[in-house]
Scaffold this active site. Structure first.
Site, PDB file in Angstrom:
ATOM      1  N   LYS A   3       7.004  -3.591  14.761  1.00  0.00           N
ATOM      2  CA  LYS A   3       5.977  -3.875  13.753  1.00  0.00           C
ATOM      3  C   LYS A   3       5.764  -5.386  13.753  1.00  0.00           C
ATOM      4  CE  LYS A   3       3.395  -1.729  10.717  1.00  0.00           C
ATOM      5  NZ  LYS A   3       2.870  -0.345  10.743  1.00  0.00           N
TER       6      LYS A   3
ATOM      7  N   ASP B  44      -2.856  -1.920  11.057  1.00  0.00           N
ATOM      8  CA  ASP B  44      -2.158  -1.468   9.846  1.00  0.00           C
ATOM      9  C   ASP B  44      -2.963  -2.081   8.695  1.00  0.00           C
ATOM     10  OD1 ASP B  44       0.524  -0.128   8.875  1.00  0.00           O
ATOM     11  OD2 ASP B  44       0.411  -1.952   7.705  1.00  0.00           O
TER      12      ASP B  44
HETATM   13  P1  NDP Z   1      -6.040  -0.427   4.917  1.00  0.00           P
HETATM   14  O1  NDP Z   1      -5.908  -1.902   4.926  1.00  0.00           O
HETATM   15  O2  NDP Z   1      -7.138   0.198   5.669  1.00  0.00           O
HETATM   16  O3  NDP Z   1      -6.088   0.125   3.426  1.00  0.00           O
HETATM   17  C1  NDP Z   1      -5.090  -0.148   2.494  1.00  0.00           C
HETATM   18  C2  NDP Z   1      -5.513   0.425   1.151  1.00  0.00           C
HETATM   19  O4  NDP Z   1      -4.443   0.280   0.248  1.00  0.00           O
HETATM   20  C3  NDP Z   1      -6.701  -0.305   0.543  1.00  0.00           C
HETATM   21  O5  NDP Z   1      -7.415   0.596  -0.237  1.00  0.00           O
HETATM   22  C4  NDP Z   1      -6.024  -1.367  -0.324  1.00  0.00           C
HETATM   23  O6  NDP Z   1      -6.847  -1.815  -1.400  1.00  0.00           O
HETATM   24  C5  NDP Z   1      -4.844  -0.564  -0.854  1.00  0.00           C
HETATM   25  N1  NDP Z   1      -3.718  -1.431  -1.187  1.00  0.00           N
HETATM   26  C6  NDP Z   1      -3.142  -2.379  -0.417  1.00  0.00           C
HETATM   27  N2  NDP Z   1      -2.124  -2.974  -1.076  1.00  0.00           N
HETATM   28  C7  NDP Z   1      -2.066  -2.374  -2.274  1.00  0.00           C
HETATM   29  C8  NDP Z   1      -1.243  -2.541  -3.411  1.00  0.00           C
HETATM   30  N3  NDP Z   1      -0.248  -3.444  -3.423  1.00  0.00           N
HETATM   31  N4  NDP Z   1      -1.472  -1.735  -4.495  1.00  0.00           N
HETATM   32  C9  NDP Z   1      -2.467  -0.816  -4.479  1.00  0.00           C
HETATM   33  N5  NDP Z   1      -3.278  -0.614  -3.441  1.00  0.00           N
HETATM   34  C10 NDP Z   1      -3.080  -1.386  -2.356  1.00  0.00           C
HETATM   35  O7  NDP Z   1      -4.608   0.118   5.438  1.00  0.00           O
HETATM   36  P2  NDP Z   1      -4.266   1.534   6.047  1.00  0.00           P
HETATM   37  O8  NDP Z   1      -5.053   2.599   5.377  1.00  0.00           O
HETATM   38  O9  NDP Z   1      -4.300   1.412   7.512  1.00  0.00           O
HETATM   39  O10 NDP Z   1      -2.718   1.684   5.651  1.00  0.00           O
HETATM   40  C11 NDP Z   1      -2.306   2.262   4.410  1.00  0.00           C
HETATM   41  C12 NDP Z   1      -0.855   2.666   4.517  1.00  0.00           C
HETATM   42  O11 NDP Z   1      -0.696   3.614   5.589  1.00  0.00           O
HETATM   43  C13 NDP Z   1       0.148   1.566   4.820  1.00  0.00           C
HETATM   44  O12 NDP Z   1       1.379   1.870   4.211  1.00  0.00           O
HETATM   45  C14 NDP Z   1       0.310   1.663   6.337  1.00  0.00           C
HETATM   46  O13 NDP Z   1       1.525   1.094   6.780  1.00  0.00           O
HETATM   47  C15 NDP Z   1       0.286   3.161   6.505  1.00  0.00           C
HETATM   48  N6  NDP Z   1      -0.052   3.644   7.837  1.00  0.00           N
HETATM   49  C16 NDP Z   1      -1.219   3.310   8.455  1.00  0.00           C
HETATM   50  C17 NDP Z   1      -1.521   3.809   9.701  1.00  0.00           C
HETATM   51  C18 NDP Z   1      -2.832   3.567  10.371  1.00  0.00           C
HETATM   52  O14 NDP Z   1      -3.073   4.177  11.423  1.00  0.00           O
HETATM   53  N7  NDP Z   1      -3.708   2.741   9.827  1.00  0.00           N
HETATM   54  C19 NDP Z   1      -0.550   4.655  10.432  1.00  0.00           C
HETATM   55  C20 NDP Z   1       0.596   5.032   9.656  1.00  0.00           C
HETATM   56  C21 NDP Z   1       0.840   4.509   8.430  1.00  0.00           C
HETATM   57  P3  NDP Z   1      -7.969  -2.965  -1.158  1.00  0.00           P
HETATM   58  O15 NDP Z   1      -9.122  -2.274  -0.514  1.00  0.00           O
HETATM   59  O16 NDP Z   1      -8.251  -3.460  -2.522  1.00  0.00           O
HETATM   60  O17 NDP Z   1      -7.321  -3.980  -0.280  1.00  0.00           O
END
Ligand code: NDP
Length: 448
Positions: free
Chosen positions: A130, A170
């Protein structure tokens, strides 16, 4: 655990905490895996003698570097970046890059550690890694993001390669960032290689990679419910997040006949008491993916609740898809009291330890991210295969393979997590199944 196992657990965790002070997320992730695998580990003297547990919790290496870049107004900025190459027993290092102001070594070590076992569960030849930076892409122009990515890649390019380490996206790293990073890598190396996944479709990306994590999470949830004589059809699902994972999980949930009753972001959540429909879903996708706006903006109907999490609304199932530790003990009690049937993790470690214990004690199915969100890295693995073969498969072909990989992961969890109660212990099942394969490879390699 027996008394003797508990003593071993406590002694191991004391040592780990001494070696990794001030890293609560990493300690939490290790504690959860060790609790699942310790009884098996202690019963296998050859693994103990080889110190597999001590070795698998120590990253192969951590690269830390400064990234200097220039704002549009010509000011110089510097951020810190890392790549944690945790374990490559099963294949080249593989895992995403996160750009977020909260990124630090503890968070990247927790994510890299989880990635080892997630990648093992997919059955594909991938090690765990990571990386990321405390750079905040929010409020930055495209050109600032481009300059940051290019500067970061100047250093990162020395440590990655299609047979060495293959990063992906991510939080904060989507198609735009992956493209800037990939373009810079190509320029520096003067050759095209599948060194990053999540690329655009016309330059080596895989069909369904964008959707894979969210869709895969719903496929896993369907398998889990089917295995327990239930289904997703008609279920009200509270989803958190509105990024890549949450959006495509919501899309697939609607497609399979579930009702999505919430989405959230870092500033609050939007409640859809009558369910989100696909028209509004498209408007929200445009808001988040293209305009990078906030859910406070009303483009999808529903009621906005600033500064709150969605776990108090009426639902049958929770799908946390935002970030780590977003669902705590109080949230779990609230959800359990209204009789939810399952929590299926789209994010990595969104359910904290106390909440997970509560779910288990109340007999609620709990799918941990390393199993239920493995669809993203699985399709990344398929992207690597397609790049290596200089081929690209159709959407149908990739989706078919994704679904089969998820069905296989579910079966591995069932094989290792059945037995103690009427329901499968997915936490234990995923940890044991993921760990055994990595541990077996490490044992075979000898003292390396
Ligand atoms: P994105 O950046 O696309 O989206 C993240 C989302 O989470 C946004 O809506 C963001 O809000 C919100 N968010 C971020 N931090 C916080 C917080 N502290 N409190 C509340 N909401 C929060 O990321 P992903 O969708 O790619 O990733 C989301 C999760 O999934 C992570 O844990 C990641 O590690 C995991 N993941 C992702 C994969 C992938 O393929 N993308 C694969 C496997 C796991 P805002 O829009 O306001 O920033």
């Amino acid at each position: 655990m027996t008394e003797a196992e508990t003593r071993e657990y406590e002694s191991f965790m004391r040592g780990l905490k001494r070696r990794n002070p001030h890293q609560p997320e990493f300690q939490q992730a290790v504690g959860e895996v060790v609790a699942s695998v310790l009884p098996w580990y202690l019963a296998h003297e050859d693994y103990r003698r080889a110190q597999i547990l001590e070795r698998v919790t120590e990253p192969d290496r951590i690269i830390s570097f400064r990234v200097t870049w220039e704002t549009d107004s010509g000011e110089i900025r510097a951020n810190r970046a890392w790549r944690v190459q945790f374990n490559h027993a099963l294949g080249p290092y593989k895992g995403g890059l996160r750009f977020h102001p909260t990124v630090n070594e503890s968070i990247l070590k927790f994510l890299g550690f989880e990635q080892i076992f997630k990648n093992s569960l997919t059955g594909l030849p991938m090690g765990g890694a990571k990386g990321g930076s405390n750079f905040n892409p929010k409020g930055k122009s495209d050109r600032e993001v481009m300059r940051f990515c290019q500067s970061l890649m100047i250093e990162l390019s020395r440590h990655i390669g299609e047979d060495v380490d293959v990063p992906a996206g991510d939080i904060g790293v989507g198609g735009r960032e992956v493209s800037y990073l990939f373009g810079q890598y190509m320029r520096l190396e003067n050759r095209w290689s599948g060194v990053l996944t999540g690329k655009g479709l016309s330059y080596g990306g895989s069909a369904v990679r964008t959707e894979a994590t969210g869709w895969g999470c719903v496929y896993f949830c369907e398998e889990m419910l089917r295995h327990h004589g239930d289904s997703l059809a008609g279920k009200r699902v509270a989803v958190s997040g509105s990024g890549n994972v949450a959006l495509y999980a919501a899309q697939k949930l609607i497609e399979v006949g579930a009702t999505v009753v919430s989405l959230s972001d870092s500033r609050g959540f939007r409640h859809f008491p009558d369910g989100l429909d696909l028209d509004h879903w498209s408007a929200i996708r445009e808001l988040k993916e293209v305009r990078r706006g906030s859910l406070a903006e009303d483009v999808g109907g529903g009621i906005y609740h600033p500064g709150a999490k969605p776990w108090g609304i009426a639902c049958d199932l929770a799908m946390p898809c935002a970030t780590q530790n977003e669902l705590d003990l109080d949230d779990a009690i609230t959800l359990a009291d209204q009789g939810i049937v399952a929590v299926c993790e789209g994010a990595n470690m969104p359910v904290n330890h106390e909440a997970a214990e509560l779910l288990r004690s109340r007999g609620i199915l709990h799918a941990p991210g390393k199993a239920s969100n493995a669809g993203g890295v699985a399709v990344s693995g398929l992207e690597q295969s397609q790049n290596a073969m200089r081929l690209s498969w159709s959407r149908e072909e990739v989706d078919r393979r994704l679904r089969q990989i998820i069905i296989d992961i579910h079966a591995r969890c069932v094989a290792e997590g059945s037995g103690e109660g009427p329901k499968v212990d997915y936490l234990k099942g995923s940890n044991l199944a993921g760990f055994k394969k990595v541990a077996g490879a490490m044992l075979a390699y000898g003292a390396v």
